[in-house]
Design an enzyme around this catalytic site. Structure first.
Site, mmCIF file in Angstrom:
data_model
loop_
_atom_site.group_PDB
_atom_site.id
_atom_site.type_symbol
_atom_site.label_atom_id
_atom_site.label_comp_id
_atom_site.label_asym_id
_atom_site.label_seq_id
_atom_site.Cartn_x
_atom_site.Cartn_y
_atom_site.Cartn_z
ATOM 1 N N ARG A 67 0.858 -1.182 0.000
ATOM 2 C CA ARG A 67 0.000 0.000 0.000
ATOM 3 C C ARG A 67 0.899 1.238 0.000
ATOM 4 O O ARG A 67 1.804 1.359 0.817
ATOM 5 C CB ARG A 67 -0.861 0.019 1.245
ATOM 6 C CG ARG A 67 -1.659 1.292 1.334
ATOM 7 C CD ARG A 67 -2.422 1.397 2.621
ATOM 8 N NE ARG A 67 -3.226 2.605 2.595
ATOM 9 C CZ ARG A 67 -3.429 3.365 3.651
ATOM 10 N NH1 ARG A 67 -2.890 3.064 4.818
ATOM 11 N NH2 ARG A 67 -4.171 4.439 3.559
ATOM 12 N N HIS A 156 -8.129 7.033 0.001
ATOM 13 C CA HIS A 156 -9.053 5.915 0.233
ATOM 14 C C HIS A 156 -9.437 5.254 -1.096
ATOM 15 O O HIS A 156 -10.478 4.598 -1.187
ATOM 16 C CB HIS A 156 -10.370 6.373 0.911
ATOM 17 C CG HIS A 156 -10.226 6.696 2.365
ATOM 18 N ND1 HIS A 156 -11.036 7.617 3.001
ATOM 19 C CD2 HIS A 156 -9.387 6.219 3.322
ATOM 20 C CE1 HIS A 156 -10.702 7.701 4.266
ATOM 21 N NE2 HIS A 156 -9.704 6.875 4.497
ATOM 22 N N ARG A 216 -9.469 15.026 12.316
ATOM 23 C CA ARG A 216 -9.213 16.021 11.256
ATOM 24 C C ARG A 216 -10.457 16.853 10.995
ATOM 25 O O ARG A 216 -11.572 16.336 11.015
ATOM 26 C CB ARG A 216 -8.802 15.317 9.958
ATOM 27 C CG ARG A 216 -7.370 14.835 9.944
ATOM 28 C CD ARG A 216 -7.077 14.024 8.692
ATOM 29 N NE ARG A 216 -6.826 12.636 9.025
ATOM 30 C CZ ARG A 216 -6.817 11.634 8.150
ATOM 31 N NH1 ARG A 216 -7.047 11.873 6.875
ATOM 32 N NH2 ARG A 216 -6.585 10.411 8.543
ATOM 33 N N GLY A 304 -15.059 1.785 9.733
ATOM 34 C CA GLY A 304 -15.524 1.423 11.081
ATOM 35 C C GLY A 304 -16.864 2.033 11.443
ATOM 36 O O GLY A 304 -17.750 1.350 11.968
ATOM 37 N N VAL A 305 -17.065 3.315 11.163
ATOM 38 C CA VAL A 305 -18.330 3.980 11.482
ATOM 39 C C VAL A 305 -19.408 3.562 10.479
ATOM 40 O O VAL A 305 -20.524 3.180 10.855
ATOM 41 C CB VAL A 305 -18.170 5.520 11.472
ATOM 42 C CG1 VAL A 305 -19.510 6.201 11.728
ATOM 43 C CG2 VAL A 305 -17.123 5.962 12.489
ATOM 44 N N GLU A 357 -9.365 -3.622 2.020
ATOM 45 C CA GLU A 357 -8.254 -3.044 1.257
ATOM 46 C C GLU A 357 -7.175 -4.079 0.967
ATOM 47 O O GLU A 357 -6.556 -4.049 -0.089
ATOM 48 C CB GLU A 357 -7.669 -1.854 2.027
ATOM 49 C CG GLU A 357 -8.626 -0.673 2.025
ATOM 50 C CD GLU A 357 -8.216 0.450 2.975
ATOM 51 O OE1 GLU A 357 -8.394 0.266 4.200
ATOM 52 O OE2 GLU A 357 -7.732 1.481 2.509
HETATM 53 P P1 ADP Z 1 -9.166 3.282 10.161
HETATM 54 O O1 ADP Z 1 -9.680 4.486 9.463
HETATM 55 O O2 ADP Z 1 -8.061 3.581 11.115
HETATM 56 O O3 ADP Z 1 -8.935 2.087 9.271
HETATM 57 P P2 ADP Z 1 -11.673 2.036 10.960
HETATM 58 O O4 ADP Z 1 -12.204 2.074 9.581
HETATM 59 O O5 ADP Z 1 -11.508 0.718 11.616
HETATM 60 O O6 ADP Z 1 -10.334 2.850 11.151
HETATM 61 O O7 ADP Z 1 -12.655 2.935 11.857
HETATM 62 C C1 ADP Z 1 -12.360 3.167 13.194
HETATM 63 C C2 ADP Z 1 -13.501 3.913 13.830
HETATM 64 O O8 ADP Z 1 -14.722 3.195 13.655
HETATM 65 C C3 ADP Z 1 -13.368 4.047 15.340
HETATM 66 O O9 ADP Z 1 -12.668 5.196 15.703
HETATM 67 C C4 ADP Z 1 -14.808 4.155 15.790
HETATM 68 O O10 ADP Z 1 -15.147 5.511 15.885
HETATM 69 C C5 ADP Z 1 -15.616 3.570 14.677
HETATM 70 N N1 ADP Z 1 -16.440 2.416 15.085
HETATM 71 C C6 ADP Z 1 -16.084 1.124 15.181
HETATM 72 N N2 ADP Z 1 -17.130 0.378 15.614
HETATM 73 C C7 ADP Z 1 -18.178 1.235 15.784
HETATM 74 C C8 ADP Z 1 -19.551 1.096 16.200
HETATM 75 N N3 ADP Z 1 -20.055 -0.098 16.542
HETATM 76 N N4 ADP Z 1 -20.302 2.221 16.234
HETATM 77 C C9 ADP Z 1 -19.796 3.411 15.890
HETATM 78 N N5 ADP Z 1 -18.544 3.601 15.492
HETATM 79 C C10 ADP Z 1 -17.739 2.543 15.446
#
Ligand code: ADP
Length: 375
Positions: A67, A156, A216, A304-305, A357
Site C-alpha cells: 500500500r 481511500h 481532522r 468502522g463507522v 483493502e
Molecule cells: P481506520 O480508518 O483507522 O482504518 P476504521 O475504519 O476501523 O479505522 O474505523 C475506526 C472507527 O470506527 C473508530 O474510531 C470508531 O469511531 C468507529 N467504530 C467502530 N465500531 C463502531 C460502532 N459499533 N459504532 C460506531 N462507530 C464505530
C-alpha cells in the site's frame, strides 16, 4: 499467493492472500513501532518480524503488494516496483510526509528480503486519477498550482474501488452503476463513482479536506488558517491542530464514534454538537454528489463507522425520502456483513459493504504480475 504489506506511520499490517477463492492465510499487525518500550525500534525491525511470521506459510508466494498512500500525478494505477518507481514515490513525499516515508520503508525492506519476487505498489490516490479536470482543479492561480503540484488527488482509493464494485454488483449493475461511497473510519471521505470511474471525491491534495473525521477538520475556510497565523500560531501549529486536534475530537474530546454516541445518549451537549456537525457535513456531500452524478443507484457505507453505526446511517439519511432515499429500520439495525439496508420502495439503494483493502491490493497486485508475465 500474494503477501500484502501495509507499512503505516506507527504500524505494519501484513497478510498472505490467495486471490483464487479468495483464501486468506496468515495475517498480523505490529503496532507502536518506534515508541518508547516497543520491541520494534524502526520499520525494518517490524517488517523483518512480519517476514519471519509469514515465512512458514509462504509456499508459492508469487509477489508482494504494497500500500502506498500518495502516488502524486505520476501514478494512475498499480505498478511493478523498480528503482525508478521508488524514486517517483520519494518525489511524492512532500505531498504525504506522514505516510509515504513509512510506505517506502516497507518497499525497501521487502525488496531486500525477497529480491527475486515481483513487488507491486498500489496507490490510495490511483482510483481518483479519473477525476475530471473540473473536479480535480482548485480555482487558484494556475501557474502557482502547476509549479507546486497543487491539485486534488483524493485518497481511500483502494477501499473506494473495492466497495463501489461490490455495491454495483449488489444492485445488479456491475458495470454501469452510479455509486456514492462513504468511507467513514478514523479518516473519512465521500466519493462519486460512475460506471467504475471516480468522478468526484471529498479529500483533496491531502487527506485533510472534506468530511469531519476522528481528529481532522475536513473543510474549513482557508481564511481561518491565515487568521490563526496572524494571531500568533505557527503554520506547523495550525497544521497539527487541524490534523490531530480537530474533527470529533476537537469538538468534544473524543474521536471514537462509539464514545461520542454514548455521550449523546447521556445528554452531553458537546458530544451532540460534534455528532451534528459530523452528520450535517455528510448530508451536504450526499446532496452534492447526487447532483454531480444526476442519478444515484446506490449509496454504500463502509469503514468502522459506516459499517457498524446504524444510528449514524439513520441520522444522515433521515428526511431524504424526497430524494428517493428510504432506509429499512430493521435491515439497518441488523448486524451482518455486506447487505442492502434500504426499504424495498427506495429508489436509491443503500448498502453496507465491509471494506477489504488487503484483498483489493492482492487482486491488483496479481493483475499487474499476470500482465507483466504475458508481455
Ligand atoms: P481506520 O480508518 O483507522 O482504518 P476504521 O475504519 O476501523 O479505522 O474505523 C475506526 C472507527 O470506527 C473508530 O474510531 C470508531 O469511531 C468507529 N467504530 C467502530 N465500531 C463502531 C460502532 N459499533 N459504532 C460506531 N462507530 C464505530
Amino acid at each position: 499467493m500474494i503477501l500484502v504489506i501495509n507499512s503505516g506511520s506507527s504500524s505494519v499490517k501484513y497478510e498472505l492472500i490467495d486471490v483464487e477463492g479468495p483464501t486468506r492465510h496468515q495475517a498480523g499487525k505490529i503496532e507502536r513501532i518506534g515508541e518508547p518500550g516497543s520491541p520494534f525500534p524502526d520499520h525494518a525491525a517490524a517488517l523483518e518480524k512480519a517476514a519471519e511470521e509469514v515465512a512458514p506459510h509462504a509456499d508459492g508466494l508469487t509477489a508482494v503488494g504494497h500500500r502506498v498512500v500518495h502516488g502524486g500525478a505520476a501514478f494512475t494505477g498499480p505498478v511493478l516496483i523498480d528503482d525508478d518507481v521508488v524514486k517517483q514515490i520519494e518525489e511524492a513525499v512532500p505531498l504525504a510526509p506522514l505516510h509515504n516515508p513509512s510506505n517506502l520503508a516497507g518497499i525497501e525492506v521487502m525488496r531486500r528480503l525477497h529480491p527475486g519476487l515481483p513487488q507491486v505498489a498500489v496507490f490510495d490516490t490511483a482510483f481518483h486519477s479519473t477525476l475530471p479536470p473540473a473536479a480535480r482543479t482548485y480555482a487558484i492561480d494556475r501557474e502557482v498550482a502547476e509549479r507546486a503540484g497543487v491539485r486534488r488527488y483524493g485518497f481511500h482509493g483502494t477501499s473506494t474501488a473495492y466497495v463501489s464494485r461490490v455495491a454495483a454488483e449488489m444492485v445488479g449493475k456491475p458495470d454501469m452503476a452510479n455509486v456514492i461511497v462513504l468511507h467513514l473510519g478514523n479518516g473519512a471521505s465521500a466519493s462519486a463513482v460512475s460506471a467504475g470511474r471516480c468522478v468526484d471525491t471529498s479529500m483533496g491534495m491531502t487527506p485533510l479536506e472534506g468530511l469531519v473525521m476522528g481528529t481532522r477538520s475536513g473543510d474549513v475556510d482557508p481564511g481561518v488558517i491565515f487568521h490563526l497565523i496572524r494571531g500568533g500560531m505557527t503554520p506547523d501549529e495550525v497544521e497539527e491542530m487541524l490534523v490531530h486536534r480537530s474533527g470529533l475530537y476537537g469538538l468534544c474530546g473524543d474521536n471514537d464514534m462509539r464514545t461520542v454516541l454514548d455521550r449523546v445518549a447521556a445528554g452531553d451537549d458537546e458530544a451532540a454538537l460534534a455528532y451534528n456537525v459530523y452528520c450535517h457535513r455528510l448530508r451536504k456531500y450526499i446532496g452534492a454528489y447526487t447532483a454531480v452524478l444526476g442519478r444515484v443507484d446506490v449509496i454504500a457505507f463502509t469503514g468502522g463507522v459506516g459499517e457498524n453505526s446504524a444510528p449514524v446511517r439513520r441520522k444522515v439519511l433521515s428526511g431524504l425520502a424526497p430524494m428517493g432515499i428510504r432506509l429499512d429500520p430493521t435491515r439497518n439495525s441488523s448486524v451482518r456483513g455486506a447487505r442492502l439496508v434500504s426499504a424495498d420502495d427506495s429508489a436509491v439503494a443503500v448498502a453496507v459493504v465491509p471494506t477489504d483493502e488487503e484483498l483489493e491490493i492482492a487482486i491488483e497486485t496479481a493483475a499487474v504480475v499476470a500482465r507483466t508475465n504475458s508481455e
